[in-house]
Design a protein around this motif. Structure first.
Motif, PDB file in Angstrom:
ATOM      1  N   THR A 141     -23.569 -31.510  -4.677  1.00 37.85           N
ATOM      2  CA  THR A 141     -23.973 -32.537  -5.636  1.00 37.85           C
ATOM      3  C   THR A 141     -24.229 -31.931  -7.006  1.00 37.85           C
ATOM      4  O   THR A 141     -23.743 -32.447  -8.017  1.00 37.85           O
ATOM      5  N   VAL A 142     -24.972 -30.835  -7.059  1.00 36.08           N
ATOM      6  CA  VAL A 142     -25.269 -30.197  -8.350  1.00 36.08           C
ATOM      7  C   VAL A 142     -23.976 -29.724  -9.010  1.00 36.08           C
ATOM      8  O   VAL A 142     -23.778 -29.912 -10.210  1.00 36.08           O
ATOM      9  N   GLN A 143     -23.082 -29.142  -8.245  1.00 32.79           N
ATOM     10  CA  GLN A 143     -21.839 -28.635  -8.812  1.00 32.79           C
ATOM     11  C   GLN A 143     -20.938 -29.760  -9.326  1.00 32.79           C
ATOM     12  O   GLN A 143     -20.130 -29.547 -10.217  1.00 32.79           O
ATOM     13  N   MET A 144     -21.097 -30.957  -8.801  1.00 42.79           N
ATOM     14  CA  MET A 144     -20.275 -32.099  -9.221  1.00 42.79           C
ATOM     15  C   MET A 144     -20.863 -32.829 -10.425  1.00 42.79           C
ATOM     16  O   MET A 144     -20.172 -33.624 -11.064  1.00 42.79           O
ATOM     17  N   LEU A 145     -22.117 -32.583 -10.758  1.00 41.28           N
ATOM     18  CA  LEU A 145     -22.738 -33.240 -11.909  1.00 41.28           C
ATOM     19  C   LEU A 145     -22.048 -32.785 -13.192  1.00 41.28           C
ATOM     20  O   LEU A 145     -21.711 -31.604 -13.321  1.00 41.28           O
ATOM     21  N   PRO A 146     -21.852 -33.681 -14.137  1.00 42.88           N
ATOM     22  CA  PRO A 146     -21.160 -33.310 -15.380  1.00 42.88           C
ATOM     23  C   PRO A 146     -21.780 -32.100 -16.086  1.00 42.88           C
ATOM     24  O   PRO A 146     -21.062 -31.251 -16.595  1.00 42.88           O
ATOM     25  N   ASP A 147     -23.105 -32.019 -16.116  1.00 43.29           N
ATOM     26  CA  ASP A 147     -23.773 -30.898 -16.786  1.00 43.29           C
ATOM     27  C   ASP A 147     -24.378 -29.914 -15.787  1.00 43.29           C
ATOM     28  O   ASP A 147     -25.290 -29.153 -16.125  1.00 43.29           O
ATOM     29  N   LYS A 148     -23.888 -29.947 -14.557  1.00 41.80           N
ATOM     30  CA  LYS A 148     -24.345 -29.057 -13.485  1.00 41.80           C
ATOM     31  C   LYS A 148     -25.868 -29.079 -13.369  1.00 41.80           C
ATOM     32  O   LYS A 148     -26.464 -30.124 -13.299  1.00 41.80           O
ATOM     33  N   ILE A 149     -26.502 -27.929 -13.371  1.00 34.12           N
ATOM     34  CA  ILE A 149     -27.951 -27.817 -13.165  1.00 34.12           C
ATOM     35  C   ILE A 149     -28.735 -28.456 -14.319  1.00 34.12           C
ATOM     36  O   ILE A 149     -29.877 -28.859 -14.144  1.00 34.12           O
ATOM     37  N   ASP A 150     -28.108 -28.586 -15.493  1.00 38.09           N
ATOM     38  CA  ASP A 150     -28.785 -29.165 -16.651  1.00 38.09           C
ATOM     39  C   ASP A 150     -28.520 -30.660 -16.806  1.00 38.09           C
ATOM     40  O   ASP A 150     -28.832 -31.237 -17.845  1.00 38.09           O
ATOM     41  N   ASP A 151     -27.981 -31.287 -15.793  1.00 42.04           N
ATOM     42  CA  ASP A 151     -27.746 -32.721 -15.840  1.00 42.04           C
ATOM     43  C   ASP A 151     -29.084 -33.453 -15.818  1.00 42.04           C
ATOM     44  O   ASP A 151     -30.034 -33.032 -15.142  1.00 42.04           O
TER      45      ASP A 151
END
Length: 98
Positions: free
Chosen positions: A76-86
């Motif tokens: 899920t984190v890797q798929m977020l547009p801003d990764k960990i900073d989403d």
């Protein structure tokens, strides 16, 4: 090697990385403030701090740490547009709670 002004190439790369980190942090902070407007725990609107749910420093320190997380969290984190900073990985907290 030395560059103009006495900086080494490594210093220049580090400065560029620091600038990117500052911009990333500012973007995260702005997005969380815009979304939450107040501390999500106390409802206070003074002295607020945007905080990561899954800590930025913890996530980026080593990929071995990610192995203890459920695979769905990592994916899920890797798929977020801003990764960990989403913004979805952030909460606005009163600074004494952050």
């Amino acid at each position: 090697s030395k560059r103009k002004g006495g900086d080494t190439e490594a210093d220049s790369g580090r400065a560029s990385s620091d600038a990117e980190g500052n911009t990333r942090c500012q973007n995260f902070t702005i997005a969380v403030h815009q979304r939450d407007n107040h501390c999500v725990i106390s409802k206070s609107s003074t002295v607020l701090e945007a905080s990561h749910i899954l800590a930025h420093s913890w996530w980026n320190k080593t990929t071995n740490r990610r192995a203890v997380l459920p695979g769905t969290v990592v994916t899920t984190v890797q798929m977020l547009p801003d990764k960990i900073d989403d913004v979805r990985n952030g909460l606005l907290l009163r600074s004494d709670l952050a």
